[in-house]
Design a protein around this motif. Structure first.
Motif, PDB file in Angstrom:
ATOM      1  N   ASP A  87       0.377  42.847 -33.322  1.00  0.00           N
ATOM      2  CA  ASP A  87      -0.332  43.790 -34.279  1.00  0.00           C
ATOM      3  C   ASP A  87      -1.263  44.351 -33.014  1.00  0.00           C
ATOM      4  OD1 ASP A  87      -0.098  42.992 -37.280  1.00  0.00           O
ATOM      5  OD2 ASP A  87      -1.428  41.007 -36.408  1.00  0.00           O
ATOM      6  N   ALA A  88      -1.931  44.116 -32.632  1.00  0.00           N
ATOM      7  CA  ALA A  88      -2.126  44.972 -31.300  1.00  0.00           C
ATOM      8  C   ALA A  88      -1.134  45.940 -29.857  1.00  0.00           C
ATOM      9  CB  ALA A  88      -2.919  43.571 -30.151  1.00  0.00           C
ATOM     10  N   SER A  89      -0.181  45.235 -30.068  1.00  0.00           N
ATOM     11  CA  SER A  89       1.156  45.965 -29.142  1.00  0.00           C
ATOM     12  C   SER A  89       1.392  46.730 -29.803  1.00  0.00           C
ATOM     13  CB  SER A  89       1.441  44.543 -28.980  1.00  0.00           C
ATOM     14  OG  SER A  89       1.333  43.518 -27.827  1.00  0.00           O
ATOM     15  N   ARG A  90       1.599  46.569 -31.318  1.00  0.00           N
ATOM     16  CA  ARG A  90       2.898  47.493 -31.600  1.00  0.00           C
ATOM     17  C   ARG A  90       1.359  48.751 -32.084  1.00  0.00           C
ATOM     18  NH1 ARG A  90       5.965  44.301 -36.551  1.00  0.00           N
ATOM     19  NH2 ARG A  90       6.977  43.404 -35.099  1.00  0.00           N
ATOM     20  N   ILE A  91       0.137  48.637 -32.658  1.00  0.00           N
ATOM     21  CA  ILE A  91      -0.763  49.195 -32.553  1.00  0.00           C
ATOM     22  C   ILE A  91      -1.230  50.428 -30.932  1.00  0.00           C
ATOM     23  CG2 ILE A  91      -3.035  50.374 -32.872  1.00  0.00           C
ATOM     24  CD1 ILE A  91      -3.175  47.845 -35.164  1.00  0.00           C
ATOM     25  N   LEU A  92      -0.724  49.603 -29.868  1.00  0.00           N
ATOM     26  CA  LEU A  92      -1.366  50.396 -28.934  1.00  0.00           C
ATOM     27  C   LEU A  92       0.407  51.230 -28.680  1.00  0.00           C
ATOM     28  CD1 LEU A  92      -2.233  47.464 -26.863  1.00  0.00           C
ATOM     29  CD2 LEU A  92      -3.536  49.611 -26.858  1.00  0.00           C
ATOM     30  N   ALA A  93       1.663  50.470 -28.804  1.00  0.00           N
ATOM     31  CA  ALA A  93       2.490  51.441 -28.592  1.00  0.00           C
ATOM     32  C   ALA A  93       2.588  52.798 -29.752  1.00  0.00           C
ATOM     33  CB  ALA A  93       3.899  50.430 -28.632  1.00  0.00           C
ATOM     34  N   TYR A  94       2.065  52.328 -30.915  1.00  0.00           N
ATOM     35  CA  TYR A  94       2.154  53.283 -31.362  1.00  0.00           C
ATOM     36  C   TYR A  94       1.297  54.973 -30.925  1.00  0.00           C
ATOM     37  CZ  TYR A  94       1.644  56.807 -35.761  1.00  0.00           C
ATOM     38  OH  TYR A  94       1.238  57.816 -36.386  1.00  0.00           O
ATOM     39  N   TYR A  95      -0.327  54.336 -30.080  1.00  0.00           N
ATOM     40  CA  TYR A  95      -0.509  55.596 -29.788  1.00  0.00           C
ATOM     41  C   TYR A  95      -0.413  56.089 -28.579  1.00  0.00           C
ATOM     42  CZ  TYR A  95      -4.608  57.389 -27.935  1.00  0.00           C
ATOM     43  OH  TYR A  95      -5.597  58.259 -27.294  1.00  0.00           O
ATOM     44  N   ALA A  96       0.060  54.733 -28.199  1.00  0.00           N
ATOM     45  CA  ALA A  96       1.389  55.649 -27.150  1.00  0.00           C
ATOM     46  C   ALA A  96       2.179  57.395 -26.876  1.00  0.00           C
ATOM     47  CB  ALA A  96       1.842  54.999 -26.298  1.00  0.00           C
ATOM     48  N   TYR A  97       3.001  56.460 -28.193  1.00  0.00           N
ATOM     49  CA  TYR A  97       4.244  57.116 -28.976  1.00  0.00           C
ATOM     50  C   TYR A  97       3.338  58.367 -29.301  1.00  0.00           C
ATOM     51  CZ  TYR A  97       6.819  58.914 -32.508  1.00  0.00           C
ATOM     52  OH  TYR A  97       7.486  60.016 -33.830  1.00  0.00           O
ATOM     53  N   LEU A  98       1.817  58.466 -30.445  1.00  0.00           N
ATOM     54  CA  LEU A  98       1.558  59.714 -30.326  1.00  0.00           C
ATOM     55  C   LEU A  98       1.273  60.876 -29.514  1.00  0.00           C
ATOM     56  CD1 LEU A  98      -0.730  58.602 -33.652  1.00  0.00           C
ATOM     57  CD2 LEU A  98       1.703  59.877 -33.188  1.00  0.00           C
ATOM     58  N   SER A  99       0.586  59.748 -28.186  1.00  0.00           N
ATOM     59  CA  SER A  99      -0.335  60.591 -27.213  1.00  0.00           C
ATOM     60  C   SER A  99       1.354  61.510 -25.982  1.00  0.00           C
ATOM     61  CB  SER A  99      -0.548  59.684 -26.462  1.00  0.00           C
ATOM     62  OG  SER A  99      -1.598  59.280 -26.871  1.00  0.00           O
TER      63      SER A  99
END
Length: 313
Positions: A87-99
């Motif tokens: 879960d942590a990895s997916r949320i981090l990856a999604y935030y990087a995607y948004l950024s």
């Protein structure tokens, strides 16, 4: 910014069961629950990207989660009724995607990640496919970020070393120096200034200090096409654990000896300098030495390749 993918609950109450303690979420609290939005501000942002790995790390260290039941549901990115590194990895990856300008909702993003694609994400394809290279640079950045948090849970109070995807892109290029196609390097690194490329090399230098401060480890063979490079840097980590770094550094400084299969890789020399600083012989081999010996030369060559002034090796 608001995102789609909102869980809607009945106007009365919903009973949530699973690994979490049974939760009775009533309408006032749970009309809308946005996946990934742990702080409840109707968007997935840097606060969420930090909070989930931090809470996971605390629980991994034997502490009690500070999340409410509602926050746990929001943090459960893969909906398996537990909060963990996935879960942590997916949320981090999604935030990087948004950024980087991404527009999909979190659920749409997760769906896109599981949608069949013609892209082969085998690691060896970083050499000739920019999308695959970018994918593994994100993986590297996320792994380092999570390592910081997980080891922070052990009680270390040192300031976390920030890891950006820009840094991890250059680190991935250095670890695989001379093996990445010119067009990929130009596409991945072309927007960075020469000064930025020179500065991003310090990520590897700091990773070793992160190991000392937090106990964090990274398996470099996961990120090297030439596994001998990854194995050699991994061997320095093992040597540090066994108190053997001083002997390795002294031998290197005296004989300038290094295995021939890794002798042309600048990342190896940065790692040597960093291990000397963190575990070794009072900086017998410094970063300045590494720069003069090979690193600056290779960075300049990389800059020429990225600027289209030199054919890749």
């Amino acid at each position: 910014m608001r995102f789609k993918g909102i869980f809607s609950f009945a106007a009365t109450c919903s009973i949530i069961t699973g690994t979490y303690a049974t939760a009775n979420l009533c309408s006032a609290e749970s009309k809308k629950l946005l996946l990934g939005d742990v702080d409840g501000n109707s968007q997935v942002n840097s606060v969420d990207a930090s909070a989930v790995p931090a809470d996971y790390a605390a629980v991994s260290g034997g502490k009690t989660s500070k999340f409410t039941n509602k926050q746990k549901i929001a943090a459960d990115a893969n909906k398996d009724s537990k909060i963990d590194s996935v879960d942590a990895s997916r949320i981090l990856a999604y935030y990087a995607y948004l950024s980087t300008g991404g527009k999909l909702s979190f659920e749409e993003y997760l769906d896109s990640m599981s949608t069949p694609t013609e892209v082969d994400y085998s690691f060896e394809n970083i050499a000739h496919d920019s999308e695959v290279f970018a994918h593994y640079s994100r993986e590297l950045s996320i792994e380092l970020y999570l390592n910081n948090y997980v080891n922070k849970a052990a009680g270390n109070t040192s300031v976390l070393i920030p890891v950006t995807e820009n840094e991890s892109k250059l680190l991935l290029a250095l670890l695989n120096y001379g093996q990445i196609n010119e067009s990929v390097l130009q596409n991945i690194l072309g927007s960075y200034s020469a000064e930025e490329l020179k500065q991003y090399k310090y990520l590897l230098y700091n990773i070793v200090q992160m190991k000392k401060d937090y106990g964090a480890n990274l398996d470099f063979t996961k990120y090297t096409l030439n596994k001998k490079v990854g194995e050699y840097i991994n061997s320095l980590s093992e040597a540090a654990d066994n108190g053997k770094i001083p002997g390795i550094i002294k031998d290197f400084v005296k004989n300038k000896s290094i295995p021939s299969e890794v002798a042309d890789n600048p990342a190896v020399y940065i790692a040597l300098a960093s291990y000397d600083r963190s575990y070794g012989t009072n900086e017998m081999f410094t970063l300045n030495d590494a720069n003069e010996y090979i690193v600056d030369e290779k960075i300049e060559e990389l800059i020429e390749i990225v600027r289209g002034k030199k054919a890749s090796q």
